[in-house]
Design an enzyme around this catalytic site. Structure first.
Site, PDB file in Angstrom:
ATOM      1  N   LYS A  72       0.830  -1.218   0.000  1.00 44.24           N
ATOM      2  CA  LYS A  72       0.000   0.000   0.000  1.00 44.24           C
ATOM      3  C   LYS A  72       0.862   1.266   0.000  1.00 44.24           C
ATOM      4  CE  LYS A  72      -2.291  -0.667   3.872  1.00 44.24           C
ATOM      5  NZ  LYS A  72      -1.797  -1.943   4.370  1.00 44.24           N
ATOM      6  N   ARG A  86      -9.786   0.800   8.555  1.00 48.57           N
ATOM      7  CA  ARG A  86      -9.404  -0.553   8.938  1.00 48.57           C
ATOM      8  C   ARG A  86     -10.579  -1.301   9.553  1.00 48.57           C
ATOM      9  NH1 ARG A  86      -3.674   0.641   9.141  1.00 48.57           N
ATOM     10  NH2 ARG A  86      -2.403  -1.165   9.461  1.00 48.57           N
ATOM     11  N   ARG A 145      11.027  -5.942   5.263  1.00 49.87           N
ATOM     12  CA  ARG A 145      10.583  -4.543   5.246  1.00 49.87           C
ATOM     13  C   ARG A 145      11.422  -3.677   6.190  1.00 49.87           C
ATOM     14  NH1 ARG A 145       4.325  -2.875   5.980  1.00 49.87           N
ATOM     15  NH2 ARG A 145       4.496  -3.628   8.115  1.00 49.87           N
ATOM     16  N   ARG A 158      10.480  -1.780  11.820  1.00 48.63           N
ATOM     17  CA  ARG A 158       9.453  -1.305  12.752  1.00 48.63           C
ATOM     18  C   ARG A 158       9.344  -2.235  13.958  1.00 48.63           C
ATOM     19  NH1 ARG A 158       4.209  -0.099   9.134  1.00 48.63           N
ATOM     20  NH2 ARG A 158       3.300  -1.276  10.858  1.00 48.63           N
ATOM     21  N   ARG A 209      -2.184  -8.587  13.726  1.00 46.52           N
ATOM     22  CA  ARG A 209      -2.606  -7.672  12.654  1.00 46.52           C
ATOM     23  C   ARG A 209      -3.247  -8.440  11.498  1.00 46.52           C
ATOM     24  NH1 ARG A 209       2.513  -4.573  11.209  1.00 46.52           N
ATOM     25  NH2 ARG A 209       3.584  -6.009  12.583  1.00 46.52           N
TER      26      ARG A 209
HETATM   27  P1  AMP Z   1       0.483   0.690   9.474  1.00 55.44           P
HETATM   28  O1  AMP Z   1       1.682   1.578   9.441  1.00 55.44           O
HETATM   29  O2  AMP Z   1      -0.604   1.095   8.542  1.00 55.44           O
HETATM   30  O3  AMP Z   1       0.841  -0.781   9.366  1.00 55.44           O
HETATM   31  O4  AMP Z   1      -0.160   0.861  10.950  1.00 55.44           O
HETATM   32  C1  AMP Z   1       0.580   0.551  12.117  1.00 55.44           C
HETATM   33  C2  AMP Z   1      -0.349   0.438  13.300  1.00 55.44           C
HETATM   34  O5  AMP Z   1      -0.991   1.712  13.546  1.00 55.44           O
HETATM   35  C3  AMP Z   1      -1.487  -0.549  13.176  1.00 55.44           C
HETATM   36  O6  AMP Z   1      -1.106  -1.878  13.460  1.00 55.44           O
HETATM   37  C4  AMP Z   1      -2.479  -0.003  14.199  1.00 55.44           C
HETATM   38  O7  AMP Z   1      -2.054  -0.298  15.517  1.00 55.44           O
HETATM   39  C5  AMP Z   1      -2.335   1.492  14.002  1.00 55.44           C
HETATM   40  N1  AMP Z   1      -3.252   1.999  12.948  1.00 55.44           N
HETATM   41  C6  AMP Z   1      -2.934   2.479  11.730  1.00 55.44           C
HETATM   42  N2  AMP Z   1      -4.014   2.844  11.039  1.00 55.44           N
HETATM   43  C7  AMP Z   1      -5.072   2.576  11.851  1.00 55.44           C
HETATM   44  C8  AMP Z   1      -6.480   2.704  11.704  1.00 55.44           C
HETATM   45  N3  AMP Z   1      -7.031   3.181  10.563  1.00 55.44           N
HETATM   46  N4  AMP Z   1      -7.259   2.323  12.752  1.00 55.44           N
HETATM   47  C9  AMP Z   1      -6.736   1.867  13.887  1.00 55.44           C
HETATM   48  N5  AMP Z   1      -5.419   1.690  14.110  1.00 55.44           N
HETATM   49  C10 AMP Z   1      -4.586   2.039  13.085  1.00 55.44           C
END
Ligand code: AMP
Length: 220
Positions: free
Chosen positions: A15, A89, A128, A161, A173
């Protein structure tokens, strides 16, 4: 009215990479809710600490908080459109976004789901790395930085990360994604907005398919 493209996909589906590409092509701004939350976390505030605890375990932050952060970013954006990377999400988030399109002066142009199987996810996550400063994402196999350990975009250090280092967090996740994605897909299908791409295809082919879908005004 500003246009919004929503990118959906399991972690590691690409993404972030595709969001950057779309933004360059259309002059949009990428909004990664994960990056925004990590920025809040880096401030070390009480809220930041609560967010860090949730992210580390792979849990979701509350729908209300994420929407608030997203709305602020959209309101501050001067660009003519946005690519949402990591939002919605949950079905509730999709519904909440829909309720505030008029207030934000936005229109959802299209929703793209990058499909990827669970086994490929683990391989992608293992490779990653991301920028500690600007959040740019690299894959050590398929999308390497020009210089080892250094971000091409801003020159800061690349890191793995925290939530990618723990298998429990990755599995959590994946579970959350699988539980929520069907509801989100049905929501956008009813609006004839969703378009599917095969995440196993070459990055540049995926980009081409997405651009073609975005350039077509047909309902899907
Ligand atoms: P990402 O960088 O998109 O993988 O997001 C990392 C983490 O941020 C996720 O595992 C969630 O804990 C939190 N997060 C990101 N986007 C959302 C969202 N739209 N709703 C809730 N938690 C989020």
């Amino acid at each position: 009215m500003k246009e919004v493209v929503i990118l959906l996909g399991i972690q590691g589906s690409g993404k972030g990479t595709q969001a950057k590409f779309i933004c360059e092509k259309f002059g949009y701004k990428q909004i990664s809710t994960g990056n925004l939350l990590r920025q809040e976390e880096a401030l070390g505030s009480e809220l930041g600490k609560e967010i860090a605890a949730l992210i580390d375990k792979g849990n979701l932050v509350s729908d209300e908080l994420v929407l608030e952060i997203l709305k602020k970013e959209i309101k501050n954006g001067k660009e003519n459109g946005f690519v949402l990377d990591g939002f919605p999400r949950t079905l509730k988030q999709a519904e909440m976004l829909d309720e505030c399109v008029n207030e934000l002066g936005i229109k959802i142009k299209k929703v793209v789901l990058i499909e990827l199987d669970e086994n490929s996810v683990l391989d992608r996550i293992r490779n990653r790395v991301s920028c500690s400063k600007c959040g740019a994402v690299y894959n050590l196999k398929s999308c390497k930085p020009k210089k080892d350990g250094v971000c091409d975009v801003c020159g800061a250090k690349l890191d793995i990360r925290v939530d990618d280092k723990k298998i429990e967090s990755i599995q959590e996740r994946i579970g959350i994604f699988k539980k929520n994605i069907d509801g989100i897909v049905s929501f956008y299908m009813k609006k004839s907005l969703i378009f599917f791409v095969d995440g196993l295809k070459d990055v540049s082919i995926i980009s081409q398919e997405i651009i073609k879908a975005l350039n077509s005004n047909n309902k899907l």
